[in-house]
Design an enzyme around this catalytic site. Structure first.
Site, PDB file in Angstrom:
ATOM      1  N   ARG A  72       0.965  -1.198  -0.235  1.00  0.00           N
ATOM      2  CA  ARG A  72      -0.098   0.071  -0.078  1.00  0.00           C
ATOM      3  C   ARG A  72       0.886   1.429   0.307  1.00  0.00           C
ATOM      4  NH1 ARG A  72      -2.155   0.755   5.011  1.00  0.00           N
ATOM      5  NH2 ARG A  72      -1.250  -0.692   5.471  1.00  0.00           N
ATOM      6  N   TYR A 200      -2.127  -2.991  -6.758  1.00  0.00           N
ATOM      7  CA  TYR A 200      -1.431  -4.339  -5.295  1.00  0.00           C
ATOM      8  C   TYR A 200      -3.128  -4.323  -4.587  1.00  0.00           C
ATOM      9  CZ  TYR A 200      -0.327  -4.933  -0.472  1.00  0.00           C
ATOM     10  OH  TYR A 200       0.274  -5.452   0.354  1.00  0.00           O
ATOM     11  N   LYS A 209      -9.318  -2.468   1.502  1.00  0.00           N
ATOM     12  CA  LYS A 209      -9.160  -1.073   2.724  1.00  0.00           C
ATOM     13  C   LYS A 209      -9.924  -0.153   2.631  1.00  0.00           C
ATOM     14  CE  LYS A 209      -6.755  -3.745   5.608  1.00  0.00           C
ATOM     15  NZ  LYS A 209      -6.365  -4.222   5.239  1.00  0.00           N
ATOM     16  N   HIS A 229     -10.721  -2.718  11.998  1.00  0.00           N
ATOM     17  CA  HIS A 229      -9.359  -3.886  11.298  1.00  0.00           C
ATOM     18  C   HIS A 229      -8.507  -5.387  11.966  1.00  0.00           C
ATOM     19  CE1 HIS A 229      -4.503  -3.800   9.294  1.00  0.00           C
ATOM     20  NE2 HIS A 229      -5.734  -4.149   8.943  1.00  0.00           N
ATOM     21  N   SER A 251      -0.991  -4.144  10.261  1.00  0.00           N
ATOM     22  CA  SER A 251      -0.578  -4.431   9.318  1.00  0.00           C
ATOM     23  C   SER A 251       0.668  -4.875   8.971  1.00  0.00           C
ATOM     24  CB  SER A 251      -0.647  -3.544   7.691  1.00  0.00           C
ATOM     25  OG  SER A 251      -1.835  -2.587   7.442  1.00  0.00           O
ATOM     26  N   CYS A 253       1.179  -7.795  11.410  1.00  0.00           N
ATOM     27  CA  CYS A 253       1.729  -7.044  13.525  1.00  0.00           C
ATOM     28  C   CYS A 253       0.654  -9.023  13.872  1.00  0.00           C
ATOM     29  CB  CYS A 253       0.754  -6.111  13.799  1.00  0.00           C
ATOM     30  SG  CYS A 253       2.464  -5.079  13.201  1.00  0.00           S
ATOM     31  N   LYS A 255      -2.176 -10.752  13.070  1.00  0.00           N
ATOM     32  CA  LYS A 255      -3.412 -11.185  12.445  1.00  0.00           C
ATOM     33  C   LYS A 255      -3.879 -12.372  12.296  1.00  0.00           C
ATOM     34  CE  LYS A 255      -4.800  -7.386  10.444  1.00  0.00           C
ATOM     35  NZ  LYS A 255      -4.150  -6.390  10.862  1.00  0.00           N
ATOM     36  N   ASP A 276      -8.724  -9.619   8.355  1.00  0.00           N
ATOM     37  CA  ASP A 276      -8.609  -8.902   8.264  1.00  0.00           C
ATOM     38  C   ASP A 276      -9.794  -8.049   9.408  1.00  0.00           C
ATOM     39  OD1 ASP A 276      -6.487  -7.424   7.493  1.00  0.00           O
ATOM     40  OD2 ASP A 276      -7.744  -6.800   5.952  1.00  0.00           O
ATOM     41  N   ASN A 371       6.290  -8.306   1.955  1.00  0.00           N
ATOM     42  CA  ASN A 371       5.180  -8.167   1.702  1.00  0.00           C
ATOM     43  C   ASN A 371       4.665  -8.983   0.421  1.00  0.00           C
ATOM     44  OD1 ASN A 371       2.628  -7.760   3.100  1.00  0.00           O
ATOM     45  ND2 ASN A 371       2.743  -5.408   1.041  1.00  0.00           N
ATOM     46  N   SER A 372       5.192 -10.157   0.680  1.00  0.00           N
ATOM     47  CA  SER A 372       4.992 -11.042  -0.524  1.00  0.00           C
ATOM     48  C   SER A 372       3.805 -11.651   0.246  1.00  0.00           C
ATOM     49  CB  SER A 372       5.200 -11.883  -1.297  1.00  0.00           C
ATOM     50  OG  SER A 372       6.657 -13.208  -0.438  1.00  0.00           O
ATOM     51  N   ARG A 373       2.228 -12.442  -1.021  1.00  0.00           N
ATOM     52  CA  ARG A 373       1.177 -12.665  -0.529  1.00  0.00           C
ATOM     53  C   ARG A 373       0.638 -13.146  -1.112  1.00  0.00           C
ATOM     54  NH1 ARG A 373      -1.301  -8.650   3.948  1.00  0.00           N
ATOM     55  NH2 ARG A 373       0.456  -7.666   4.222  1.00  0.00           N
ATOM     56  N   ASN A 501       0.790 -17.818  21.629  1.00  0.00           N
ATOM     57  CA  ASN A 501       0.159 -17.050  21.745  1.00  0.00           C
ATOM     58  C   ASN A 501      -1.999 -17.519  22.387  1.00  0.00           C
ATOM     59  OD1 ASN A 501       1.406 -14.433  21.015  1.00  0.00           O
ATOM     60  ND2 ASN A 501       1.346 -15.056  19.092  1.00  0.00           N
TER      61      ASN A 501
HETATM   62  P1  GTP Z   1      -2.153  -7.553   7.373  1.00  0.00           P
HETATM   63  O1  GTP Z   1      -2.208  -8.678   6.265  1.00  0.00           O
HETATM   64  O2  GTP Z   1      -0.856  -6.993   6.648  1.00  0.00           O
HETATM   65  O3  GTP Z   1      -3.083  -7.357   7.879  1.00  0.00           O
HETATM   66  O4  GTP Z   1      -1.019  -8.729   8.132  1.00  0.00           O
HETATM   67  P2  GTP Z   1      -1.349  -9.676   9.772  1.00  0.00           P
HETATM   68  O5  GTP Z   1      -1.412  -8.556  11.101  1.00  0.00           O
HETATM   69  O6  GTP Z   1      -2.525 -10.331   9.255  1.00  0.00           O
HETATM   70  O7  GTP Z   1      -0.096  -9.989   9.985  1.00  0.00           O
HETATM   71  P3  GTP Z   1       0.129 -12.324   9.496  1.00  0.00           P
HETATM   72  O8  GTP Z   1      -0.645 -12.539  11.277  1.00  0.00           O
HETATM   73  O9  GTP Z   1       0.206 -11.926   7.825  1.00  0.00           O
HETATM   74  O10 GTP Z   1       1.466 -11.719  10.422  1.00  0.00           O
HETATM   75  C1  GTP Z   1       2.950 -10.816  10.088  1.00  0.00           C
HETATM   76  C2  GTP Z   1       4.642 -11.422   9.959  1.00  0.00           C
HETATM   77  O11 GTP Z   1       4.057 -11.258  11.718  1.00  0.00           O
HETATM   78  C3  GTP Z   1       4.174 -12.728   9.948  1.00  0.00           C
HETATM   79  O12 GTP Z   1       5.883 -13.059   9.159  1.00  0.00           O
HETATM   80  C4  GTP Z   1       3.969 -13.495  10.778  1.00  0.00           C
HETATM   81  O13 GTP Z   1       4.768 -14.802  10.272  1.00  0.00           O
HETATM   82  C5  GTP Z   1       4.872 -13.104  12.074  1.00  0.00           C
HETATM   83  N1  GTP Z   1       3.769 -13.244  13.192  1.00  0.00           N
HETATM   84  C6  GTP Z   1       2.902 -13.292  13.062  1.00  0.00           C
HETATM   85  N2  GTP Z   1       2.358 -13.822  14.490  1.00  0.00           N
HETATM   86  C7  GTP Z   1       3.705 -14.122  15.334  1.00  0.00           C
HETATM   87  C8  GTP Z   1       3.614 -14.079  16.469  1.00  0.00           C
HETATM   88  O14 GTP Z   1       3.591 -14.423  17.405  1.00  0.00           O
HETATM   89  N3  GTP Z   1       5.625 -13.839  17.178  1.00  0.00           N
HETATM   90  C9  GTP Z   1       6.352 -13.347  15.850  1.00  0.00           C
HETATM   91  N4  GTP Z   1       7.596 -13.829  16.566  1.00  0.00           N
HETATM   92  N5  GTP Z   1       5.586 -12.680  14.503  1.00  0.00           N
HETATM   93  C10 GTP Z   1       4.220 -13.417  14.490  1.00  0.00           C
HETATM   94  C1  SPV Z   2      -3.016  -4.391   5.520  1.00  0.00           C
HETATM   95  O1  SPV Z   2      -1.545  -4.050   4.570  1.00  0.00           O
HETATM   96  O2  SPV Z   2      -3.303  -3.519   5.941  1.00  0.00           O
HETATM   97  C2  SPV Z   2      -3.420  -5.967   4.606  1.00  0.00           C
HETATM   98  C3  SPV Z   2      -2.840  -5.868   2.801  1.00  0.00           C
HETATM   99  O3  SPV Z   2      -3.911  -6.634   5.253  1.00  0.00           O
HETATM  100  S1  SPV Z   2      -3.521  -5.063   2.159  1.00  0.00           S
HETATM  101  O4  SPV Z   2      -4.630  -5.470   1.942  1.00  0.00           O
HETATM  102  O5  SPV Z   2      -2.940  -4.796   0.922  1.00  0.00           O
HETATM  103  O6  SPV Z   2      -4.605  -3.817   2.000  1.00  0.00           O
HETATM  104 MN    MN Z   3      -4.349  -5.986   6.496  1.00  0.00          MN
END
Ligand code: GTP
Ligand code: SPV
Ligand code: MN
Length: 588
Positions: A72, A200, A209, A229, A251, A253, A255, A276, A371-373, A501
Site C-alpha cells: 500500500r 496491489y 481497505k 481492522h 498491518s 503484526c 492478525k 482482517d 510483503n509477498s502474499r 499465544n
Molecule cells: P496484514 O495482512 O498486513 O493485515 O497482516 P497481519 O496482521 O494479518 O499479520 P500476519 O499474521 O500475516 O503476520 C505478519 C508477520 O508477523 C508474519 O511474518 C508472521 O510470521 C509474523 N508473526 C505473526 N505472529 C507472530 C508472533 O506471535 N510472533 C512473531 N515473532 N511473529 C509473528
Molecule cells: C494490510 O496492509 O493491512 C493488508 C494488506 O491487509 S492490504 O489489503 O493490501 O491492505
Molecule cells: Mn490488514
C-alpha cells in the site's frame, strides 16, 4: 429504462473507453476463462499469472508485480471530504473537486485497448442486513480474479443490487503503474473510490481497505456501527463452549496468524471467522456482534510455515475453492512451487527471486518480498467457523488489541472497563512494516486501534464514536492489550509467539469467565500467572514480559501527547482524563 447499475456501467464505458466490457457472474467456468486470459496477457513480457505445481499447492497461480508496486502507498492515498477537518490529521486530504479533476485527467480513456471487468460484489452474506452492495470496474484481470476470492462476486450481488442506486462504486485502472501517477482517492459522501496506477491488493481490490474500512468507517460513524481492522475468532474450550474475540493489530503484526491459531492446549480449538476486517454492530439484545465482510484472506507469506501456522499451510493445500494466488514470492525451480522465508528451514538451491532474477543466497537478501502474499478463499480453511455466514454475526466477549514493539509494552494487560480500553487502544504504537511503501520499516508510530491508515474520517471523532458505542452496549466485552514482539538485548524475540499465544488467550477466557486472578498495575490488570507447561522460558524473561517499566512509559507518554496534540480539542475529555491518570500513576 435502464437500472442504476446499467447506467453506472455505461457511464464508466464512456469515461474509461475500454475496447471490451465484461460483466462477471462469479461462476467457476468464468474463473477458468479469466485464468486463461491472465496466462496469455503479458506485462513487460511476464504473464500476469503462471500456473504453479498443483501437487504442492492445488489450483495455484503465480503473479509477479512491478517492483514499484508491492505494498500500500499511504502517501498517495487521500480522503476527499468537503473539509480538511472532516478527514483529520490522520488522512491526506484533497478537496473533492480537485481530486475529481486530477483523476478525470488521469483516467479519461485510460482503458483504450483493454477490457473493463465489471465486478458486482457483496461485502457480507446477502441475507444479512449488515451486508453492503458494491461494484468495482477494473482493467486488471488479476484484480478481477482476486476480488472473486476476497468477496462474493457475481449473480448474488447483481440480484441484491437490482434496481437500487445504493451501491459502492469502485473505479480502478492499473494505468502505467507509475508511482508518479498513482492515487487512491476516497469520496465518502459519494460512496465512491477512484484508484489509478497500482495493481496491489490494498490499493486495487477496492472492497478491502478502501471500502470495507475507509468508506465503511465513515458510514459507521453516521449509522452507529464500527468498521474495524480486526480478526474474528471463536475459541472453543474442552467443554464445547465457544468464546468470540475480535483482534486488532496493525498491518503485518499477526492478525492472520492469530485467526488460524492452533492452541497448544489439548481440547482447545480456534474457529476462524475473519482475518482482517470486522463490521461491528450493537444487536437488539444490547450485545456487540461482528461479521466479516470478506470471503478470502490476503495474507503475508513470509513467516508462514508448518511450525508457525500449520492451519494456513493446510488452507493453502486445500482446493475446494479455486484459484489460490501467490504474489511476489520466490519460485523453487526444482518443482515450480512458491517459496518464501519461513516456509521451510532449508533454502531451495535453485530459485528465481521475487523480481525474476536467479536467487543468490550469498547476497544475504530474502528471496521473497517481505510483503509477498497469498490470496486464498476463507472457505478453504479447515478452521472455518460454522457461524462464518451467520447474518447476525457472532456475539463478542473480548477485544484484543496489539502492536509490534521491541520494548515498553508488556505481553498482556487488561483494561478495567470500556472507556479505559478505548484509551488503551487509542495509544497503540507499532513499528512500521513492509505492508506499506514510503516509510522506513521498524520506526514506531502511533496506530490507534490499528486503524491509522484506514480510518476514513477525523480520528478525534472516531475516538468519540468508540466511546458512544460503549454507552449502547449492555455487557461490554473485556478489552486486552498484547505484544508478541518484545525483544531482548540481542534482538531476539523474548516470547515464542504463534501457537504459544494461546497461553495468553486462555488467560483471557478465564478472566471473562471470572476464573483467573489479576494484579493491578499502573497501566491495567496483569496475569498473576500464565500456564507455561511445556514451554522453555525462564522466570526472569517472564518477569520482564509481565512488568511495567516506568522509565519506558514516561517516554511513551511523550509520544502519546505529541499524537493527541495533532487532534486539538477533538480528543474526547474522557481520553484526556485517562491520560492524566496514567501520567500520575507512572510519576509524571
Ligand atoms: P496484514 O495482512 O498486513 O493485515 O497482516 P497481519 O496482521 O494479518 O499479520 P500476519 O499474521 O500475516 O503476520 C505478519 C508477520 O508477523 C508474519 O511474518 C508472521 O510470521 C509474523 N508473526 C505473526 N505472529 C507472530 C508472533 O506471535 N510472533 C512473531 N515473532 N511473529 C509473528
Ligand atoms: C494490510 O496492509 O493491512 C493488508 C494488506 O491487509 S492490504 O489489503 O493490501 O491492505
Ligand atoms: Mn490488514
Amino acid at each position: 429504462m435502464s437500472t442504476p447499475m446499467e447506467q453506472f456501467i455505461k457511464e464508466m464505458q464512456d469515461f474509461l473507453q475500454p475496447d471490451k466490457v465484461y460483466i462477471m457472474d462469479g461462476s467457476e467456468e468464468e474463473a477458468k476463462a479469466l485464468i486463461k486470459i491472465a496466462q496469455e496477457e503479458k506485462i513487460n513480457d511476464t504473464p500476469i499469472l503462471s500456473e504453479l505445481n498443483g501437487d504442492i499447492f492445488p489450483n495455484s497461480y503465480y503473479h509477479r508485480s512491478n517492483s514499484n508496486d508491492v505494498a500500500r502507498t499511504e502517501h498517495l492515498t487521500f480522503v476527499c471530504t468537503p473539509t480538511k477537518e472532516e478527514a483529520g490529521p490522520n488522512n491526506n486530504w484533497m478537496s473533492p473537486n480537485e481530486a475529481k479533476d486530477k483523476m478525470n485527467g488521469l483516467m479519461k480513456g485510460c482503458m483504450k485497448g483493454r477490457t473493463m471487468y465489471v465486478i458486482p460484489f457483496l461485502m457480507g452474506n446477502p441475507e444479512s442486513k449488515y451486508a453492503k452492495n458494491c461494484i468495482e470496474v477494473s482493467d486488471s484481470v488479476y484484480v478481477a480474479l482476486s476480488m472473486r476470492i476476497m468477496t462474493k462476486v457475481g449473480k448474488a450481488a447483481t440480484e441484491r443490487i437490482g434496481n437500487s442506486s445504493d451501491f459502492f462504486k469502485g473505479i480502478h485502472s492499473v494505468g502505467d503503474i507509475n508511482p508518479d501517477r498513482r492515487f487512491i482517492m476516497h469520496f465518502p459522501q459519494e460512496n465512491c473510490v477512484m484508484s489509478y496506477g497500482s495493481g496491489y491488493g490494498g490499493n486495487a481490490l477496492l472492497g478491502k481497505k478502501c471500502y470495507a474500512l475507509r468508506i465503511a468507517s465513515y458510514l459507521g460513524q453516521k449509522e452507529g456501527w464500527l468498521a474495524e481492522h480486526m480478526i474474528i475468532i471463536g475459541v472453543e474450550a474442552p467443554d464445547g463452549k465457544i468464546t468470540y474475540f475480535l483482534g486488532a493489530f496493525p498491518s503485518a503484526c499477526g492478525k492472520t496468524n492469530l485467526a488460524l491459531l492452533q492452541p497448544v492446549f489439548p481440547g482447545y480449538k480456534v474457529w476462524t471467522l475473519g482475518d482482517d476486517i470486522a463490521w461491528i454492530n450493537v444487536g437488539e439484545d444490547g450485545q456487540l456482534y461482528a461479521i466479516n465482510p470478506e470471503a478470502g484472506m490476503f495474507g503475508v507469506a513470509p513467516g508462514t510455515g508448518e511450525n508457525t501456522n500449520p492451519m494456513m499451510i493446510a488452507t493453502l493445500k486445500n482446493d475446494k475453492f479455486f484459484p489460490t494466488l501467490f504474489t511476489n514470492t520466490s519460485i523453487d525451480n526444482s518443482n515450480n512451487s512458491p517459496w518464501w522465508e519461513g516456509l521451510s528451514k532449508e533454502i531451495p538451491s535453485d530459485m528465481t527471486d521475487w523480481q525474476g532474477n536467479k536467487y543468490d543466497a550469498s547476497l544475504g537478501k530474502p528471496a521473497a518480498h517481505a510483503n509477498s502474499r497469498f490470496t486464498v478463499s476463507i472457505h478453504n480453511s479447515p478452521t472455518l467457523s460454522k457461524e462464518y455466514d451467520n447474518p447476525k454475526g457472532v456475539p463478542i466477549s473480548g477485544i484484543i488489541f496489539g502492536g509490534r514493539r521491541e520494548t515498553t509494552i508488556p505481553l498482556v494487560y487488561e483494561s478495567k472497563d470500556w472507556n479505559s480500553g478505548v484509551f488503551t487502544a487509542s495509544i497503540i504504537g507499532s513499528e512500521t512494516t513492509a505492508a506499506m511503501i514510503g516509510g522506513s520499516v521498524g520506526t514506531v508510530r502511533r496506530d490507534p486501534m490499528a486503524m491509522l491508515p484506514f480510518c476514513g474520517y477525523n480520528m478525534g471523532d472516531y475516538f468519540k464514536h468508540w466511546l458512544e458505542i460503549g454507552k449502547k452496549v449492555k455487557n461490554p466485552p473485556k478489552i486486552f492489550m498484547v505484544n508478541w514482539f518484545r525483544k531482548d538485548e540481542n534482538g531476539k524475540f523474548m516470547w515464542p509467539g504463534f501457537r504459544d499465544n494461546s497461553r495468553v488467550i486462555k488467560w483471557m477466557i478465564d478472566r471473562i469467565e471470572g476464573k483467573a486472578g489479576a494484579k493491578e498495575t499502573e497501566i491495567g490488570l496483569m496475569p498473576e500467572s500464565l500456564e507455561l507447561d511445556g514451554l522453555n522460558i525462564s522466570k526472569e524473561t517472564m518477569d520482564i514480559l509481565l512488568s511495567v517499566n516506568k522509565d519506558d512509559w514516561k517516554k511513551e507518554v511523550g509520544m502519546i501527547e505529541e499524537f493527541y496534540a495533532k487532534f486539538g480539542d477533538k480528543i474526547p475529555a474522557e481520553l484526556t482524563a485517562q491520560l492524566n491518570d496514567l501520567k500520575k500513576k507512572i510519576g509524571i
